[in-house]
Design a protein around this motif. Structure first.
Motif, short mmCIF file in Angstrom:
data_model
loop_
_atom_site.label_atom_id
_atom_site.label_comp_id
_atom_site.label_asym_id
_atom_site.label_seq_id
_atom_site.Cartn_x
_atom_site.Cartn_y
_atom_site.Cartn_z
N ALA A 67 5.27 10.11 -5.30
CA ALA A 67 4.55 8.84 -5.31
C ALA A 67 4.71 8.13 -6.65
CB ALA A 67 3.07 9.06 -4.99
N TRP A 68 4.68 8.90 -7.73
CA TRP A 68 4.84 8.33 -9.08
C TRP A 68 6.21 7.67 -9.21
CZ3 TRP A 68 1.84 8.00 -13.51
CH2 TRP A 68 2.52 7.73 -14.71
N GLU A 69 7.26 8.37 -8.78
CA GLU A 69 8.62 7.84 -8.90
C GLU A 69 8.82 6.64 -7.98
OE1 GLU A 69 11.80 10.59 -8.62
OE2 GLU A 69 10.88 12.08 -9.93
N THR B 229 0.86 -1.18 0.00
CA THR B 229 0.00 0.00 0.00
C THR B 229 0.89 1.23 0.00
OG1 THR B 229 -1.88 -1.03 1.14
CG2 THR B 229 -1.68 1.36 1.29
N LEU B 230 0.85 1.98 -1.08
CA LEU B 230 1.63 3.21 -1.20
C LEU B 230 0.68 4.38 -0.92
CD1 LEU B 230 4.37 4.45 -1.90
CD2 LEU B 230 3.70 4.43 -4.30
N ALA B 231 0.76 4.92 0.29
CA ALA B 231 -0.16 5.97 0.73
C ALA B 231 0.45 7.34 0.48
CB ALA B 231 -0.49 5.80 2.21
N LYS C 250 4.07 -5.61 -6.72
CA LYS C 250 2.81 -4.94 -6.96
C LYS C 250 2.53 -3.93 -5.85
CE LYS C 250 0.76 -8.89 -9.39
NZ LYS C 250 -0.38 -9.86 -9.41
N SER C 251 1.84 -2.87 -6.24
CA SER C 251 1.52 -1.84 -5.25
C SER C 251 0.15 -1.26 -5.53
CB SER C 251 2.57 -0.72 -5.27
OG SER C 251 2.59 -0.08 -6.53
N LEU C 252 -0.46 -0.71 -4.49
CA LEU C 252 -1.74 -0.04 -4.58
C LEU C 252 -1.54 1.38 -4.09
CD1 LEU C 252 -4.88 -0.03 -4.87
CD2 LEU C 252 -4.98 -0.77 -2.48
N VAL C 253 -1.70 2.36 -4.98
CA VAL C 253 -1.51 3.76 -4.62
C VAL C 253 -2.84 4.35 -4.19
CG1 VAL C 253 -0.72 6.02 -5.40
CG2 VAL C 253 0.38 3.95 -6.26
#
Length: 417
Positions: free
Chosen positions: A248-250, A185-187, A265-268
Motif C-alpha cells: 500500500a505504501w509503494e 480510495t486506496l483500500a 490524491k489518495s485516501l488510504v
C-alpha cells in the motif's frame, strides 16, 4: 582497430567512487537486500568496457538458471533494475553536482556531469550583459526581467514534473480514464480477528475467518450458529500482513498523475474499517491478499472470472482450470525458492465506478503486482498481447529465490469490458 569486445577496461574515477560510496550508504540504511546486491554487482562491473547482460546479472545476483532472461513476461532482472533506477533518482532529487545513473537499455552505472554546462552558463552570462547594456531606461529593465526568466527556462535543462516512466504508466489501459475530480480510495486488505474462549474467562486463540470481516457479519454468523454465542467474541482487533502495508505504501506513492499532470490524491484506509463513503468513491483501488477482500468481495465476484479455491489456489471459471503455485525445487545445494499467484484487475462496477484490484495469494505476489501496475513498460508489454482490451484481469505466477523475486509469468487473462 580494436573491436568492442577487445576494448580495455576504464578505471573508476575518484568522483564516481565517492558517489558509489554515498549512494551505497543510503541504500544500506533502507535494508533492501535485493537492491543492495544488485547495486554492488553493477558498481563492481562499472569499470568494465562491456555492459553485463541480463543473464549475467540473473546468475550472479539472483543465482537463478539461464531460463530467467528468456521467461515470458517481465523478468526479475528488469524489475529490480527499474526499481534501483528510481531509487537513485530519488536519492539525487534536488541535489547539484555529478550523479550516478543507469542509462536506459543498459545495465551499468555511469557518472553523469551536472546538467548546467559551461556553455549554458556562458550563454546566460552574455544574455545578462546584453540586458545590462540597455538598462539606461527603468522601463526597459522591468520589461527585461520576464524575458530573462523565459530565456533561462529555454536555455537551462528543464526537469519535467512527470518523467517518461510516469507518462507511460498514465497512458496504459489499466490506468486509463480515472476520475480526476476526487481522491482515489486506496483500500488495504486486512482481517477482522475474533477471540475464542472455552470458559468465558481466558482467550484460547484468535480466529481469522474470511467470511467474518465486521461486527455486523459476526452478528449474522451468531444468528445462524447460536452454539458460538458464548465462544466467539469481538475485541475490535484487526490484522494486516506486513507485505500488504508495504504494498500500500509503494502503490500510494506511484499512482499515475491526473490528465493535467498533477499528483493524484489518495485516501488510504484499512478495508475492514472503510465506511460506505470511502468505498463509494469514483475510483477504488484494493491492495492486499485475495483472502482479505472483505467488503469488496461481492464486487470482485460479480465481475471477475477468477475465484480462490482454498488458501493456495485460484480457479479460472472460464477454462475450469485450477491454478496452483508449483512447489519449488528444494535441494541442499541450491537456494530455497517460493512460488505464489498474483492477480490484477481493472474493472467497472455496476454503477460505473472504477474498481482496481492489485492482489495475490500471499505477500510475494501482492508486492510484485504493485511493481507490475506501477511499471508502464511492463503494463504496455502485457497489453500488446491483448489488443483492444480496455478493462481486463490477468493472473500471474511469481517466483522468488531466497526471498528475492526473480520471475513473473502470465498464466491467464480475461477482458472485463
Amino acid at each position: 582497430m580494436d573491436s568492442p569486445d577487445e576494448a580495455k577496461d576504464t578505471p573508476v574515477s575518484a568522483d564516481m567512487a565517492r558517489e558509489i560510496a554515498r549512494f551505497r550508504a543510503s541504500l544500506s540504511a533502507s535494508r533492501s537486500a535485493a537492491q543492495l546486491k544488485l547495486f554492488d554487482f553493477l558498481a563492481e562491473r562499472s569499470a568494465d568496457a562491456r555492459s553485463p547482460k541480463e543473464i549475467e546479472i540473473a546468475l550472479a545476483v539472483f543465482g537463478n538458471d539461464a531460463g530467467l532472461a528468456d521467461s515470458a513476461g517481465d523478468s526479475g532482472v528488469r524489475v529490480y533494475v527499474h526499481r534501483l533506477r528510481k531509487r537513485i533518482d530519488e536519492f539525487y532529487a534536488g541535489q547539484d553536482g555529478p550523479r550516478l545513473v543507469i542509462p536506459k537499455g543498459e545495465y551499468r552505472l555511469v557518472l553523469q556531469a551536472p546538467e548546467v554546462t559551461a556553455a549554458t552558463a556562458s550563454r546566460l552570462h552574455l544574455l545578462m550583459q546584453s540586458v545590462q547594456r540597455r538598462a539606461h531606461r527603468h522601463l526597459l529593465v522591468l520589461a527585461a526581467i520576464p524575458c530573462i526568466a523565459i530565456a533561462a527556462a529555454v536555455l537551462l535543462p528543464a526537469s519535467d514534473r512527470i518523467d517518461s516512466d510516469t507518462r507511460t504508466l498514465g497512458a496504459s489501459r489499466f490506468w486509463s480514464n480515472l476520475d480526476d475530480g476526487a481522491p482515489v480510495t486506496l483500500a488495504a486488505g486486512d482481517s477482522y480477528l475474533l477471540a475464542e474462549t472455552r470458559d468465558q474467562r481466558v482467550v484460547s486463540r484468535l480466529i481469522r475467518d474470511p467470511a467474518i470481516q465486521s461486527r455486523e457479519q459476526l452478528g449474522q454468523h451468531l444468528k445462524s450458529h447460536p452454539d458460538a454465542f458464548y465462544r466467539l467474541y469481538d475485541l475490535d482487533l484487526h490484522f494486516a500482513p506486513v507485505g500488504t502495508a508495504e504494498a500500500a505504501w509503494e502503490l500510494q506513492a506511484a499512482l499515475p498523475p491526473t490528465r493535467s499532470g498533477k499528483v493524484r490524491k489518495s485516501l488510504v484506509v484499512p478495508l475492514s474499517g472503510a465506511d460506505e463513503q470511502a468505498l463509494r468513491a469514483p475510483t477504488v483501488v484494493y491492495v492486499g491478499r485475495l483472502a482479505d477482500l472483505g467488503q469488496l468481495s461481492s464486487t470482485f465476484v460479480a465481475t471477475s472470472r477468477f475465484r480462490t479455491d482454498g488458501d493456495a489456489a485460484v480457479r479460472d471459471l472460464a477454462s475450469g482450470r485450477l491454478h496452483v503455485p508449483p512447489m519449488p525445487d528444494r535441494q541442499d545445494a541450491t537456494p530455497s525458492g517460493q512460488s505464489d499467484l498474483g492477480l490484477v484487475a481493472s474493472m467497472r462496477s455496476a454503477d460505473g465506478r472504477r474498481i482496481i484490484f492489485v492482489t495475490g495469494l500471499g505477500d510475494l505476489a501482492t508486492q510484485d503486482m504493485v511493481r507490475l501496475v506501477t511499471d508502464g513498460a511492463a503494463l504496455r508489454e502485457i497489453e500488446q498481447r491483448q489488443p483492444g482490451r480496455k478493462l481486463y484481469e490477468a493472473l500471474f505466477e511469481v517466483r522468488s529465490i531466497d526471498g528475492i523475486q526473480t520471475d513473473r509469468r502470465l498464466v491467464a487473462s480475461h477482458p472485463l469490458g
